[in-house]
Scaffold this motif. Structure first.
Motif, PDB file in Angstrom:
ATOM      1  N   GLY A   1       0.862  -1.281  -0.026  1.00 60.61           N
ATOM      2  CA  GLY A   1      -0.001   0.087   0.032  1.00 60.61           C
ATOM      3  C   GLY A   1       0.765   1.214   0.010  1.00 60.61           C
ATOM      4  O   GLY A   1       0.544   2.019  -0.542  1.00 60.61           O
ATOM      5  N   LEU A   2       2.077   1.169   0.818  1.00 63.32           N
ATOM      6  CA  LEU A   2       2.572   2.461   0.868  1.00 63.32           C
ATOM      7  C   LEU A   2       3.517   2.687  -0.442  1.00 63.32           C
ATOM      8  O   LEU A   2       3.423   3.913  -0.938  1.00 63.32           O
ATOM      9  CB  LEU A   2       3.685   2.369   2.015  1.00 63.32           C
ATOM     10  N   LEU A   3       4.027   1.745  -1.093  1.00 67.15           N
ATOM     11  CA  LEU A   3       4.551   1.750  -2.517  1.00 67.15           C
ATOM     12  C   LEU A   3       3.684   2.324  -3.412  1.00 67.15           C
ATOM     13  O   LEU A   3       3.982   3.035  -4.204  1.00 67.15           O
ATOM     14  CB  LEU A   3       5.315   0.330  -2.522  1.00 67.15           C
ATOM     15  N   LEU A   4       2.478   1.663  -3.461  1.00 67.23           N
ATOM     16  CA  LEU A   4       1.596   2.074  -4.478  1.00 67.23           C
ATOM     17  C   LEU A   4       1.198   3.573  -4.307  1.00 67.23           C
ATOM     18  O   LEU A   4       1.327   4.379  -5.357  1.00 67.23           O
ATOM     19  CB  LEU A   4       0.195   1.403  -4.161  1.00 67.23           C
ATOM     20  N   SER A   5       1.127   4.022  -3.131  1.00 63.17           N
ATOM     21  CA  SER A   5       0.841   5.673  -2.958  1.00 63.17           C
ATOM     22  C   SER A   5       1.982   6.222  -3.641  1.00 63.17           C
ATOM     23  O   SER A   5       1.760   7.508  -4.423  1.00 63.17           O
ATOM     24  CB  SER A   5       0.733   5.799  -1.648  1.00 63.17           C
TER      25      SER A   5
ATOM     26  N   LEU B   1       8.884   8.952   3.699  1.00 63.27           N
ATOM     27  CA  LEU B   1       8.679   9.774   2.618  1.00 63.27           C
ATOM     28  C   LEU B   1       7.278  10.306   2.120  1.00 63.27           C
ATOM     29  O   LEU B   1       7.231  11.182   1.262  1.00 63.27           O
ATOM     30  CB  LEU B   1       8.897   8.823   1.317  1.00 63.27           C
ATOM     31  N   ALA B   2       6.277   9.950   2.840  1.00 65.55           N
ATOM     32  CA  ALA B   2       4.803  10.306   2.633  1.00 65.55           C
ATOM     33  C   ALA B   2       4.677  11.676   3.112  1.00 65.55           C
ATOM     34  O   ALA B   2       4.985  11.942   4.123  1.00 65.55           O
ATOM     35  CB  ALA B   2       4.016   9.259   3.463  1.00 65.55           C
ATOM     36  N   PRO B   3       3.831  12.488   2.399  1.00 63.88           N
ATOM     37  CA  PRO B   3       3.716  13.858   2.848  1.00 63.88           C
ATOM     38  C   PRO B   3       2.304  13.890   3.910  1.00 63.88           C
ATOM     39  O   PRO B   3       1.773  12.833   3.945  1.00 63.88           O
ATOM     40  CB  PRO B   3       3.007  14.439   1.602  1.00 63.88           C
ATOM     41  N   GLU B   4       2.366  14.787   4.653  1.00 64.16           N
ATOM     42  CA  GLU B   4       1.434  14.712   5.834  1.00 64.16           C
ATOM     43  C   GLU B   4      -0.031  14.618   5.106  1.00 64.16           C
ATOM     44  O   GLU B   4      -0.454  15.156   4.240  1.00 64.16           O
ATOM     45  CB  GLU B   4       1.717  16.172   6.480  1.00 64.16           C
ATOM     46  N   GLY B   5      -0.532  13.669   5.807  1.00 65.83           N
ATOM     47  CA  GLY B   5      -1.945  13.602   5.415  1.00 65.83           C
ATOM     48  C   GLY B   5      -2.182  12.359   4.682  1.00 65.83           C
ATOM     49  O   GLY B   5      -3.486  11.797   4.433  1.00 65.83           O
ATOM     50  N   ARG B   6      -1.230  11.890   3.989  1.00 65.09           N
ATOM     51  CA  ARG B   6      -1.447  10.924   2.900  1.00 65.09           C
ATOM     52  C   ARG B   6      -1.828   9.436   3.498  1.00 65.09           C
ATOM     53  O   ARG B   6      -2.725   8.732   3.177  1.00 65.09           O
ATOM     54  CB  ARG B   6      -0.322  10.667   2.273  1.00 65.09           C
ATOM     55  N   ILE B   7      -1.159   9.115   4.617  1.00 61.76           N
ATOM     56  CA  ILE B   7      -1.593   8.021   5.428  1.00 61.76           C
ATOM     57  C   ILE B   7      -2.431   8.384   6.938  1.00 61.76           C
ATOM     58  O   ILE B   7      -2.033   9.358   7.672  1.00 61.76           O
ATOM     59  CB  ILE B   7      -0.079   7.591   6.009  1.00 61.76           C
ATOM     60  N   ARG B   8      -3.307   7.802   6.737  1.00 61.30           N
ATOM     61  CA  ARG B   8      -4.325   8.072   8.158  1.00 61.30           C
ATOM     62  C   ARG B   8      -4.127   6.773   8.875  1.00 61.30           C
ATOM     63  O   ARG B   8      -4.954   5.652   8.726  1.00 61.30           O
ATOM     64  CB  ARG B   8      -5.637   8.181   7.514  1.00 61.30           C
ATOM     65  N   PHE B   9      -3.279   6.665   9.953  1.00 58.60           N
ATOM     66  CA  PHE B   9      -3.134   5.597  11.020  1.00 58.60           C
ATOM     67  C   PHE B   9      -4.170   5.579  12.049  1.00 58.60           C
ATOM     68  O   PHE B   9      -4.793   6.512  12.315  1.00 58.60           O
ATOM     69  CB  PHE B   9      -1.803   5.752  11.627  1.00 58.60           C
TER      70      PHE B   9
ATOM     71  N   VAL C   1       9.173  -0.459   5.114  1.00 55.03           N
ATOM     72  CA  VAL C   1       7.998   0.380   5.704  1.00 55.03           C
ATOM     73  C   VAL C   1       8.398   1.692   6.312  1.00 55.03           C
ATOM     74  O   VAL C   1       7.865   2.667   6.251  1.00 55.03           O
ATOM     75  CB  VAL C   1       7.300  -0.565   6.588  1.00 55.03           C
ATOM     76  N   LYS C   2       9.433   1.510   7.152  1.00 53.15           N
ATOM     77  CA  LYS C   2       9.841   3.014   7.720  1.00 53.15           C
ATOM     78  C   LYS C   2      10.294   4.159   6.649  1.00 53.15           C
ATOM     79  O   LYS C   2      10.094   5.079   6.746  1.00 53.15           O
ATOM     80  CB  LYS C   2      11.362   2.677   8.622  1.00 53.15           C
TER      81      LYS C   2
END
Length: 379
Positions: A14-18, A112-120, A106-107
């Protein structure tokens, strides 16, 4: 909320796809039920094919991988008290494999992800593949995320797989399990050792120059309490022993777990606007080291299909590579593990097959090509 692609699951897929979608100018939101600390501490092994390394580098996640990853040009098959090196790079036109833990990938991807892209802490409770829309619970409240399509990257136990109706399921359980340990001891080998022994399979791998990862074939019904550290090291020494003076280093074991082995494929990998990737669609026994690499191949193909309008062929194309990896993993598993219920005839056939693999360039090349990964064209 609205986005172009709703991604369920913040594992490597999922992270890589984003990130792959971002590079193509496509918006995505990743919904993950666990918190960030859990995702970054979830221990998984990591043997990366050449293609996986190339994809991670291309999306900007290769800096630490290049510094800390351990590149291997071969592996060893060990049986009958002797080691036999399979020169992977020599047999595959220079391709290599790299040891780099999935946890670290994963780390790197989260950083690398910008703020708000991942909702934990966003637990998906419903997937509507036709609208499409995802309903999730966050901080005790229900929310909806409208989108153009949904990527189910939430693993075997996630909600995505269950949202594909009338799927055909192919499954095989193996009479083996792996007792895996992570030990604070420098590796006793520079390349992985896959060992067949009459008492059971053993694998000597490594995490870093200071940390070893080792595995033993055990019964799926075994419990960790039956495997104190002293017994684990004694069994590893017995199974990995050779007649040339090679010795196994031992030390403190920091983690141990028993993992059953299975093969699983669900098809198709698509339902309306929902697309499955990684463990949500397929599981392989770990012997061939294909799980993470298949997930990376899935999302690489999915990102390209989303950007280029090739979604109709996604499931069929991916399943062809999935079944190739399933077969290789099955072959490696049955080649190296000990079936204690087999008769003497079957055991001699297995040893003959092992001898053929290490004495025939053609057979060794087949192993090497599958192990380092094919450049799959999707046809």
């Amino acid at each position: 909320m609205r986005t172009q692609v709703a991604i369920i699951g913040a594992g490597p897929a999922g992270l890589l796809l984003s990130h792959l979608l971002e590079r193509r100018g496509i918006d995505a939101v990743v919904l993950e039920s666990r918190d960030r600390a859990y995702c970054e501490q979830r221990q998984r092994a990591g043997m990366l094919e050449q293609g996986t390394v190339d994809v991670l580098r291309a999306c900007g996640a290769g800096a630490r991988l290049d510094r800390e990853g351990l590149t291997h040009h071969g592996l060893e098959l060990r049986f009958g008290g002797r080691g036999h090196r399979i020169p992977l790079s020599e047999l595959t036109g220079g391709k290599t494999v790299t040891i780099y833990a999935q946890t670290e990938i994963v780390k790197d991807l989260i950083a690398l992800a910008p703020e708000g892209r991942i909702r934990f802490g966003a637990e998906v409770v419903e997937v509507d593949a036709s609208t499409p829309r995802v309903t999730y619970r966050e901080n005790g409240r229900l929310h909806t995320l409208d989108c153009d399509l949904i990527a189910g990257c939430d693993g075997f136990h996630g909600v995505s797989r269950a949202a594909v109706p009338n799927a055909t399921v192919h499954e095989r359980e193996y009479p083996y399990a792996w007792l895996g340990v992570l030990a604070d001891v420098p590796p006793s080998t520079e390349e992985l050792i896959y060992c067949h022994h009459e008492r059971g399979f053993a694998l000597h791998s490594l995490r870093s120059p200071e940390v070893s990862r080792l595995y033993l074939q055990v019964s799926p019904t075994d419990e960790l309490a039956a495997w104190p550290d002293e017994r684990i090291w004694a069994e590893l020494r017995t199974r990995l022993a050779t007649g040339d003076g090679w010795t196994l280093k031992d030390g403190p074991i920091r983690e141990k777990a028993i993992t059953p082995m299975r093969s699983f494929v669900t098809e198709p990998m698509r339902h309306e606007r929902l697309f499955l990737a990684g463990d949500a669609a397929h599981i392989v026994p770990p012997t061939g080291a294909k799980g993470l690499n298949l997930a990376v191949s899935d999302v690489t193909a999915l990102a390209a299909a989303i950007a280029d309008g090739g979604l109709d062929g996604y499931s069929e194309s991916r399943l062809r590579q999935v079944w190739r990896a399933e077969h290789f993993s099955y072959w490696m598993t049955t080649l190296l593990h000990t079936d204690h219920s087999a008769d003497a005839f079957a055991r001699r056939l297995q040893l003959s097959h092992l001898d053929y693999v290490v004495s025939s360039t053609a057979a060794a090349t087949t192993l090497a090509e599958n192990y380092v990964g094919f450049a799959y064209d999707g046809r």
